[in-house]
Design an enzyme around this catalytic site. Sequence first.
Site, short mmCIF file in Angstrom:
data_model
loop_
_atom_site.label_atom_id
_atom_site.label_comp_id
_atom_site.label_asym_id
_atom_site.label_seq_id
_atom_site.Cartn_x
_atom_site.Cartn_y
_atom_site.Cartn_z
N LYS B 182 6.54 -18.37 -36.44
CA LYS B 182 6.21 -19.80 -36.41
C LYS B 182 6.87 -20.50 -37.59
CE LYS B 182 3.12 -19.03 -33.11
NZ LYS B 182 3.08 -19.56 -31.77
N LYS B 208 7.81 -11.32 -32.95
CA LYS B 208 8.13 -11.78 -31.60
C LYS B 208 8.76 -13.16 -31.63
CE LYS B 208 5.70 -13.18 -27.40
NZ LYS B 208 6.02 -14.61 -27.60
N ASP B 210 9.21 -16.64 -29.73
CA ASP B 210 8.31 -17.31 -28.80
C ASP B 210 9.03 -17.57 -27.48
OD1 ASP B 210 5.79 -18.12 -28.13
OD2 ASP B 210 5.51 -19.25 -29.97
N GLU B 211 8.23 -18.02 -26.49
CA GLU B 211 8.78 -18.09 -25.14
C GLU B 211 9.93 -19.07 -25.01
OE1 GLU B 211 5.97 -19.26 -26.13
OE2 GLU B 211 5.65 -21.29 -25.39
N HIS B 300 6.62 -12.25 -21.62
CA HIS B 300 5.74 -13.34 -22.02
C HIS B 300 5.38 -14.11 -20.75
CE1 HIS B 300 4.45 -16.45 -25.07
NE2 HIS B 300 4.31 -17.09 -23.92
N LYS B 340 -7.64 -18.53 -28.74
CA LYS B 340 -7.63 -19.95 -28.42
C LYS B 340 -7.34 -20.22 -26.95
CE LYS B 340 -2.71 -20.69 -29.42
NZ LYS B 340 -1.69 -21.34 -30.23
#
Lengths: 119, 490
Positions: B182, B208, B210-211, B300, B340
């Site tokens: 992130k 990882k 992200d998508e 993902h 979440k």
Amino acid sequence: MRLTQGAFSFLPDLTDVQITAQMLYCIDHGWPISIEYTDDPHPRNTYWEMWGQPMFDLVSPAPVMDELTRCREARVGSYIRLVAFESTRGWESVRLSFIVGRPDVEPGFQVVRASGPVR
Amino acid sequence: MHENEQEIFVNDNTAKDRYRAGVMPYAEMGYWQPDYEPTDTDVLAVFRITPQAGVDPIEAAAAVAGESSTATWTVVWTDRLTACENYRAKAYRLEPVPHRDDQWFAWVAYDLDLFEPGSISNLTASIIGNVFGFKPLKALRLEDMRIPVAYLKTFPGPPTGIVVERERLDKFGRPLLGATVKPKLGLSARNYGRVVYEALRGGLDFTKDDENIGSQPFMHWRDRFLYCMEAVNRAEAATGEIKGTYLNVTAATMEQMYERADFAKKLGSVVVMIDLVIGYTAIQSMSAWARANDMILHLHRAGHSTYTRQRDHGVSFRVIAKWMRMAGVDHLHAGTVVGKLEGDPATVAGIYDTLRDEHTHRRLDRGLFFDQPWASLNKVMPVASGGIHAGQMHQLLHHLGEDVVLQFGGGTIGHPDGIAAGATANRVALETMVMARNEGRDFYHDGPDILRRAARQCAPLARALETWGDVTFDYTPTDSPDYVPTATSS
């Protein structure tokens, strides 16, 4: 450096009481336990040396603890790990592996660099 | 619907009448067979049907069977040139959905020969093809499927599987740990690799992409791969452990995906990543590539919530999980329960069963409508990602078990003392909890205490608990099972 292979390497080194508790967990599941040692802990070194055969049909941790004590005396300065195997169909591999002995000073690794077409 | 025709055909279903030109109810055409006994080689499906007002649920179920197999809206004489009785799907059971007066579960059986061997695209083109837009239905949801062993055996399945992944990574007896880098967009490759290095040397097994990381102006894919693999190699040397970073090879064309995957392999990565949005055929192609190149394939599930989340309409994620195990992926995001994102505990348990079992047992309280033997197809490692942190470790281990990747993105990178400290906090919390479980402690209830004690010897964990200890995401799930266990007198 501290080699962090195995299930519990981020915790303080296990006491014999803690090691015994993990052995009991394996025995309760019917897993044989093997003692392995090496002076070459490179992560791609799969086959550490076997300290005798894996111990099957265990009813108590005592025989494994006895062998571990002998291994530690004979292999001072080596890495030692306990490995438990599960024979259930569909698994048939290691179920738990953790370090129970390591040298006082761990040499660690360095990246060997070579410039090539992509760098 | 079709009340008039119903009268004409009642009890007079000779071939001549059956194939007279015109429109007739699906139920009368042979798509409703309440006495049908499914065979071991039938593909079975359960649909949740919400008929339009006034539509008979039996006719609606028959229409679903018809429209997902051989039927069209009118009688066609060309049926008579085929063994059409075999090819017709048969709705064979109908039950009202508990606590609903407008919805029914319909069980439908499909002959094996309706489907091309080894093709998820072909299977899904029938099962979720035209039928979902059929007007007489207000809504339709595919709840679960039973794939017969005969059909499963035409799929190679996950290229690596849980057992070989663990062997290849030399990691046994504990969940794996990961983190998504992130911010997910905007970092340069050099800065991005820094996050990877810090997280991996601090104690994570994986990082990882992200998508939505592809090859954007701020970071082209080759730069990302180069810096990430520098970080992986450095972290491996620093820890003596195998490390991985899911390099997302999702791209516009298969040719580009193969090019990126080949580069990842050339640089020594153990894993590549794809997004669900690339489509079933592309997923199967990448699975074949991963199998040929000894690569772990991470999927993902980008996009799935558009059709899995609402209970009335769409496809249950447990069905997507089943298809993805057949299509052949090694990792699949499958819910966290406590994080979440949407995830009812029972529904998530059913999805985890589907990914990891040798034989998944029918459990209505987990949303599982069928026994599903897996015929030794490799197991898929579930990935729990989204809003989880070290303070939940006892809950995560309790709900998700040992064969799972726990991914702490914010819960690693957001640590006040830095990324490596965040990673260490997670790893120490994890190892502590696994050790307590193995020692026979009631780790679920004693979890907070076990973590506090571990934190006395680990400053990063103490800071993590201080920062996030009380963070929870407690909302009512939208996708929970319809059946709840009831106490019996025995």
